[in-house]
Enzyme design. Sequence first.
Site, mmCIF file in Angstrom:
data_model
loop_
_atom_site.group_PDB
_atom_site.id
_atom_site.type_symbol
_atom_site.label_atom_id
_atom_site.label_comp_id
_atom_site.label_asym_id
_atom_site.label_seq_id
_atom_site.Cartn_x
_atom_site.Cartn_y
_atom_site.Cartn_z
ATOM 1 N N GLY A 67 41.420 35.662 38.276
ATOM 2 C CA GLY A 67 40.425 34.588 38.378
ATOM 3 C C GLY A 67 40.660 33.420 37.439
ATOM 4 C CD GLU A 109 36.492 41.359 38.607
ATOM 5 O OE1 GLU A 109 36.004 41.742 39.689
ATOM 6 O OE2 GLU A 109 37.255 40.381 38.513
ATOM 7 C CG ASN A 152 38.234 42.768 45.299
ATOM 8 O OD1 ASN A 152 37.096 43.026 45.707
ATOM 9 N ND2 ASN A 152 38.599 42.925 44.030
ATOM 10 C CD1 TRP A 153 36.494 39.220 50.954
ATOM 11 C CD2 TRP A 153 34.575 39.715 52.018
ATOM 12 N NE1 TRP A 153 36.687 38.997 52.296
ATOM 13 C CE2 TRP A 153 35.526 39.290 52.981
ATOM 14 C CE3 TRP A 153 33.298 40.083 52.456
ATOM 15 C CZ2 TRP A 153 35.233 39.217 54.339
ATOM 16 C CZ3 TRP A 153 33.012 40.006 53.809
ATOM 17 C CH2 TRP A 153 33.970 39.576 54.737
ATOM 18 C CE LYS A 154 37.860 39.896 42.158
ATOM 19 N NZ LYS A 154 38.375 39.384 40.903
ATOM 20 C CB SER A 180 45.687 33.620 39.641
ATOM 21 O OG SER A 180 44.526 33.602 38.817
ATOM 22 C CG HIS A 236 38.880 45.290 40.182
ATOM 23 N ND1 HIS A 236 38.405 44.430 39.213
ATOM 24 C CD2 HIS A 236 39.693 44.558 40.980
ATOM 25 C CE1 HIS A 236 38.932 43.226 39.428
ATOM 26 N NE2 HIS A 236 39.707 43.274 40.492
ATOM 27 N N GLY A 278 41.532 38.057 45.264
ATOM 28 C CA GLY A 278 40.099 37.896 45.046
ATOM 29 C C GLY A 278 39.642 36.544 45.565
ATOM 30 N N GLY A 279 39.540 35.561 44.674
ATOM 31 C CA GLY A 279 38.995 34.235 44.984
ATOM 32 C C GLY A 279 39.489 33.621 46.289
ATOM 33 C CD GLU A 302 44.026 43.360 40.741
ATOM 34 O OE1 GLU A 302 44.158 42.556 41.665
ATOM 35 O OE2 GLU A 302 42.921 43.708 40.297
HETATM 36 P P1 PGA Z 1 41.746 36.759 41.861
HETATM 37 O O1 PGA Z 1 41.274 38.294 41.759
HETATM 38 O O2 PGA Z 1 42.663 36.674 43.078
HETATM 39 O O3 PGA Z 1 40.493 35.977 42.033
HETATM 40 O O4 PGA Z 1 42.485 36.441 40.608
HETATM 41 C C1 PGA Z 1 42.166 39.333 42.009
HETATM 42 C C2 PGA Z 1 41.497 40.666 41.793
HETATM 43 O O5 PGA Z 1 40.655 40.793 40.889
HETATM 44 O O6 PGA Z 1 41.768 41.629 42.535
#
Ligand code: PGA
Length: 246
Positions: A168, A94, A7-9, A205, A92, A226-227, A162
């Site tokens: 993050g 966010e 997930n590149w966000k 994470s 998600h 994500g990251g 999640e």
């Molecule tokens: P993260 O994000 O790996 O940066 O914690 C995961 C996500 O939001 O899907």
Amino acid sequence: MKTIIANWKSNPNSVKDAVILAKSTEKAALKYPQAEVVVAPPFLYLTEAKKELKYAKLGAQDSFWNEGGAYTGEVNLAQLKTAGVSFVIIGHSERRRYLGESDEVINRKVSASLRYGLQVVLCVGNQERSEDPMRVISSQLAQDLKGLAPGDKVENLTVAYEPIWAIGTGDAESPDGAANVAARIKEQLTRYWKIGSPRVLYGGSVDDKNIAKFLEKEEIDGVLVGGASLKAAEFGRMIKETNSKS
Ligand code: PGA
């Protein structure tokens, strides 16, 4: 087969960098074919990323609930399909938090995307570490999957656990804790939505150091990243690990 989703966000900030990242992810996906690899770039890069992805699958980070019309700013289901998208992430945290996306809206998106033939990854999770995750998740599942029946291609649904406190932060949920929640989510998916072989991912994470511990768990069918998915070499190692645990 275990799944790893990038997930590149809202990253990166140029087509050039998006293409470089897509190329390196594809290379690892090709080298480690037992892993199911999905890349979810921002909408803007879907078309360019698709050109690079033959073995890895293309995902979107959101969907709209119809096939077009007067909906300013939205990317609709037909457009996603035309771009070569087969997976869509919905709900998600966010989007729930910063865009005010409600369970009602998420329910419309999940239902429409499933009926449209997409693989849906529904994100659920609690805000605080001290909360019982299932108190929040049971309510999210009931609302987000409201009205869905076996005829609605529910077998194409995957749920991603999640916990918001883990996203993050570098402070991941414990593999045992994640496996326990995954098992309880599966129980509900089978009981209330009659899904024969429900699939649950963990996200929050996950990196190249801890991924193996999550994938070792039978209850966890993969990870949403994500990251770490933005770091080509690290994500390559994570794909390798997913391959070996598949
Ligand atoms: P993260 O994000 O790996 O940066 O914690 C995961 C996500 O939001 O899907």
